[in-house]
Design an enzyme around this catalytic site. Sequence first.
Site, PDB file in Angstrom:
ATOM      1  N   GLU A 108       0.837  -1.207   0.000  1.00 22.61           N
ATOM      2  CA  GLU A 108       0.000   0.000   0.000  1.00 22.61           C
ATOM      3  C   GLU A 108       0.872   1.257   0.000  1.00 22.61           C
ATOM      4  OE1 GLU A 108      -2.247  -1.650   3.351  1.00 22.61           O
ATOM      5  OE2 GLU A 108      -4.072  -1.217   2.234  1.00 22.61           O
ATOM      6  N   GLU A 128      -3.774  -9.620   3.790  1.00 24.33           N
ATOM      7  CA  GLU A 128      -4.557  -9.317   5.000  1.00 24.33           C
ATOM      8  C   GLU A 128      -5.626 -10.364   5.302  1.00 24.33           C
ATOM      9  OE1 GLU A 128      -3.616  -7.149   2.732  1.00 24.33           O
ATOM     10  OE2 GLU A 128      -2.929  -5.295   3.680  1.00 24.33           O
TER      11      GLU A 128
HETATM   12  C1  3H9 Z   1      -1.354  -5.097   7.002  1.00 29.00           C
HETATM   13  O1  3H9 Z   1      -0.357  -4.739   6.446  1.00 29.00           O
HETATM   14  C2  3H9 Z   1      -2.576  -4.261   7.126  1.00 29.00           C
HETATM   15  C3  3H9 Z   1      -2.484  -3.081   6.233  1.00 29.00           C
HETATM   16  O2  3H9 Z   1      -3.469  -3.172   5.216  1.00 29.00           O
HETATM   17  C4  3H9 Z   1      -2.570  -1.783   6.969  1.00 29.00           C
HETATM   18  C5  3H9 Z   1      -3.785  -1.607   7.789  1.00 29.00           C
HETATM   19  C6  3H9 Z   1      -4.068  -0.245   8.341  1.00 29.00           C
HETATM   20  N1  3H9 Z   1       4.529  -7.446  11.766  1.00 29.00           N
HETATM   21  O3  3H9 Z   1       7.948 -15.022   8.856  1.00 29.00           O
HETATM   22  P1  3H9 Z   1       9.342 -14.864   9.350  1.00 29.00           P
HETATM   23  C7  3H9 Z   1       8.218 -10.967  12.238  1.00 29.00           C
HETATM   24  S1  3H9 Z   1      -1.452  -6.614   7.705  1.00 29.00           S
HETATM   25  C8  3H9 Z   1       5.254  -7.782  12.835  1.00 29.00           C
HETATM   26  O4  3H9 Z   1       9.899 -15.906  10.219  1.00 29.00           O
HETATM   27  P2  3H9 Z   1      10.342 -15.129   6.667  1.00 29.00           P
HETATM   28  C9  3H9 Z   1       7.917 -12.390  12.608  1.00 29.00           C
HETATM   29  O5  3H9 Z   1       7.040 -12.461  13.698  1.00 29.00           O
HETATM   30  C10 3H9 Z   1       0.174  -7.285   7.484  1.00 29.00           C
HETATM   31  N2  3H9 Z   1       6.193  -8.748  12.827  1.00 29.00           N
HETATM   32  O6  3H9 Z   1      10.353 -14.574   8.161  1.00 29.00           O
HETATM   33  C11 3H9 Z   1       9.293 -12.922  12.901  1.00 29.00           C
HETATM   34  O7  3H9 Z   1       9.636 -12.488  14.194  1.00 29.00           O
HETATM   35  P3  3H9 Z   1      10.525 -13.393  15.138  1.00 29.00           P
HETATM   36  C12 3H9 Z   1       0.371  -7.776   6.110  1.00 29.00           C
HETATM   37  C13 3H9 Z   1       6.381  -9.392  11.687  1.00 29.00           C
HETATM   38  O8  3H9 Z   1      11.567 -14.606   6.040  1.00 29.00           O
HETATM   39  C14 3H9 Z   1      10.178 -12.177  11.923  1.00 29.00           C
HETATM   40  O9  3H9 Z   1       9.435 -11.028  11.526  1.00 29.00           O
HETATM   41  N3  3H9 Z   1       1.644  -8.414   6.014  1.00 29.00           N
HETATM   42  C15 3H9 Z   1       5.640  -9.104  10.539  1.00 29.00           C
HETATM   43  O10 3H9 Z   1      10.054 -16.576   6.655  1.00 29.00           O
HETATM   44  C16 3H9 Z   1      10.552 -12.973  10.698  1.00 29.00           C
HETATM   45  O11 3H9 Z   1       9.355 -13.474  10.099  1.00 29.00           O
HETATM   46  C17 3H9 Z   1       1.777  -9.719   6.265  1.00 29.00           C
HETATM   47  O12 3H9 Z   1       0.843 -10.408   6.598  1.00 29.00           O
HETATM   48  C18 3H9 Z   1       4.685  -8.071  10.600  1.00 29.00           C
HETATM   49  N4  3H9 Z   1       3.962  -7.701   9.532  1.00 29.00           N
HETATM   50  O13 3H9 Z   1       9.100 -14.424   5.974  1.00 29.00           O
HETATM   51  C19 3H9 Z   1       3.160 -10.268   6.089  1.00 29.00           C
HETATM   52  N5  3H9 Z   1       6.031  -9.919   9.547  1.00 29.00           N
HETATM   53  O14 3H9 Z   1      11.826 -13.564  14.424  1.00 29.00           O
HETATM   54  C20 3H9 Z   1       3.505 -11.144   7.232  1.00 29.00           C
HETATM   55  C21 3H9 Z   1       6.997 -10.695  10.062  1.00 29.00           C
HETATM   56  O15 3H9 Z   1      10.593 -12.628  16.410  1.00 29.00           O
HETATM   57  N6  3H9 Z   1       4.866 -11.635   7.158  1.00 29.00           N
HETATM   58  N7  3H9 Z   1       7.212 -10.393  11.349  1.00 29.00           N
HETATM   59  O16 3H9 Z   1       9.754 -14.660  15.266  1.00 29.00           O
HETATM   60  C22 3H9 Z   1       5.250 -12.643   6.346  1.00 29.00           C
HETATM   61  O17 3H9 Z   1       4.485 -13.140   5.539  1.00 29.00           O
HETATM   62  C23 3H9 Z   1       6.652 -13.134   6.473  1.00 29.00           C
HETATM   63  O18 3H9 Z   1       7.123 -12.733   7.728  1.00 29.00           O
HETATM   64  C24 3H9 Z   1       7.628 -12.616   5.397  1.00 29.00           C
HETATM   65  C25 3H9 Z   1       9.067 -13.048   5.774  1.00 29.00           C
HETATM   66  C26 3H9 Z   1       7.252 -13.195   4.046  1.00 29.00           C
HETATM   67  C27 3H9 Z   1       7.629 -11.111   5.315  1.00 29.00           C
END
Ligand code: 3H9
Length: 680
Positions: A108, A128
């Site tokens: 976004e 989301e």
């Molecule tokens: C959103 O954006 C809403 C919007 O429309 C705005 C609304 C107003 N936040 O997965 P990993 C942490 S909703 C906080 O193992 P990978 C995760 O907990 C969001 N923390 O790595 C972990 O922490 P720890 C939409 C986050 O390389 C560390 O990062 N976005 C977030 O296998 C590593 O993560 C998503 O849904 C976050 N957003 O994969 C994306 N993301 O090491 C969600 C990650 O302490 N994220 N962490 O356990 C993912 O899909 C994967 O993390 C990603 C990396 C592909 C990015």
Amino acid sequence: MTAINPVTDLSREGDVAVITINNPPVNALGLLVREGLIAALDVAGKDAAVRAILLICAGRTFIAGADISEFGKPPSGPGFMETQNAFDAAQKPLVAAIHGTALGGGLETAMCCHYRVAVASAKFGQPEVNLGLIPGAGGTQRLPRLAGVPKALEMVATGKPIGAADALANGLIDEIVPGDLKAGAMDFIARLLASGKGIRRTRDLNDKVTGDFAAIFSFAKGQNMRGFEAPLDAINAVEAATKLPFDEGIAFEQKLFLARMMSAQSAALRYLFFAERKVAKIPDVPDDTPTLEIKKVGIIGAGTMGGGIAMNFATAGIPVTILEMKQEALDHGLGVVKKNYDSSAAKGRFTAEEAQKRFSLLTGTLKMEDLGDCDLIIEAVFERMDIKKDVFAKLDKIAKPGAIMASNTSFLNIDEIAAVTSRPDHVLGLHFFSPANVMKLLEIVRGAKTSKPVVATAMKLAKTIGKVGVLVGVAYGFVGNRMLAARSVEADKMVMEGAFPWDIDKVLVKFGFPMGGFAMWDLAGLDLGWVKEESHGETLRDLLNEAGRKGQKTGGGYYDYDAARKPTPSPVTEKLLTDLWAKKGISPRAIPEQEILERSLYPMINEGAKILEEGKASRASDIDIVWLYGYGFPAWRGGPMFYADSIGLDTVLAGVRKYGWTPSALLEKLVAEKKKFADL
Ligand code: 3H9
């Protein structure tokens, strides 16, 4: 370079202001990032020497979304709306340079920029819905304006990311940068400035949202959403982009987003997001525990499980040697694997060359000695302790020093198996779920003597082969099957009180499971673990087995199946059961749905509590992950333990007592202390 704040830097390179976000691990759009972006845009906007602004991220990825850990907490500082407004107010061309994953609020933010360039490996998504939400920072309004309605619908409703080529073809990005991202982006900006093209706000691009999209929306709304509420809201919000002016569309999106944020489904799905990441952390096995290198894998048994397990490694590029006793069984097993790969290639999942490449990593053998150079050997033979012990004793003699020896047993005691070897520290259970090449769960069973490096290696390996590894302790059925067994016992009792199998299954399906327990038995085979000699025709399962109705593989079990494997309640089963009731003098009663639900779920939860009490799972959320990925527990209910917390542990305990089961001491303790599983 000026540090705007701890996560935002601003520098000027010629006439370009470069905003760099550096908020590890994934540059989530938390409060500091929002503040930093707004402040940096302000400074760059006021700098007369700046003609264009580049937004780029340090580390492994572009902004991967809003900071999920902020959700559910009171808002503070500038929100997403203020951030969007700051971008929209910019009077100089804004370019986003993207690598890694631009997801959710990250995409976004990129769409708030006027242009986007990316490296070829970048991914773009609005995931989301996976969190029970819809995009809430303008995604539903800007994405269709850039990528068109069909692509936007697909992305917001499924949550699946797309690659750079797809993004370019659909207008979501302007260019794929071949080499260094920053250099490529600077080059893009130089050309942009030379061309005289100025700012291009996404909000003003209306071509792709003008027209008649009725058929597309009606089709999208007609899809089976499997109980998930968010996709329909996401579709409605995209539809608003085609019907309302931009600002009204944004207001509509906000309203839906806030309602989703408060929903029980989103709370459950956000819980699972963190549960899935927590599961990889083992309290007494630190992250820096050394791991062993797995360059070659051996598999004993080329049956359905062995073949499926082998595919995981071949798909990950790891060579596999499969051992069978007879050439015929080996040929058959390898033939099934080949057919699976070929049919996936025919469906377009990957190329025929890729299918061939994967298959060529498999070697069959009839000699156990050929497993001597394997780093990991997984036994997938018949589920009987004497056979397993025999295999492990032999294996111990030929496996190289340091090799890990694993059993794919679904129930048996790993310590007993390990005891026949000279290296119990290198023995563990790797419990794959059927079909092993598809199901994401891998129960990693830690024996009493399994070493920490072996545990750490298995956890890492799970990730390498695309599974979610959950560490569990030795217990009959480990975590998943032990809880399933508790549910099955009660289901069988209900059948003997007057419920037909489909009456029970229907309640579970209504609850959100993809199928009920009896349909699952039909899939697995009713003869699994059934011993003819021990059958006395006293249960429905005995009678069905004796009648040759062993499940889907024989065309029928509890249910009848058509050619498309669609189940229908079977008159044969009905007759067998009514006769059994008559024989046993049972006057069948119609069991109310609520009772069926309680008697299906509460035994599982009570058993889950016992598992925690005995330390056979590290945390309640690990159990939820087992049920999510191994048994299709509806994600939007968060798993059995989260569900128990949500309905109240006192309610569960009251049910356990009402039905006369032995309550878990932990469950009683938590209720007495007015606590939840989540508090453990
Ligand atoms: C959103 O954006 C809403 C919007 O429309 C705005 C609304 C107003 N936040 O997965 P990993 C942490 S909703 C906080 O193992 P990978 C995760 O907990 C969001 N923390 O790595 C972990 O922490 P720890 C939409 C986050 O390389 C560390 O990062 N976005 C977030 O296998 C590593 O993560 C998503 O849904 C976050 N957003 O994969 C994306 N993301 O090491 C969600 C990650 O302490 N994220 N962490 O356990 C993912 O899909 C994967 O993390 C990603 C990396 C592909 C990015």
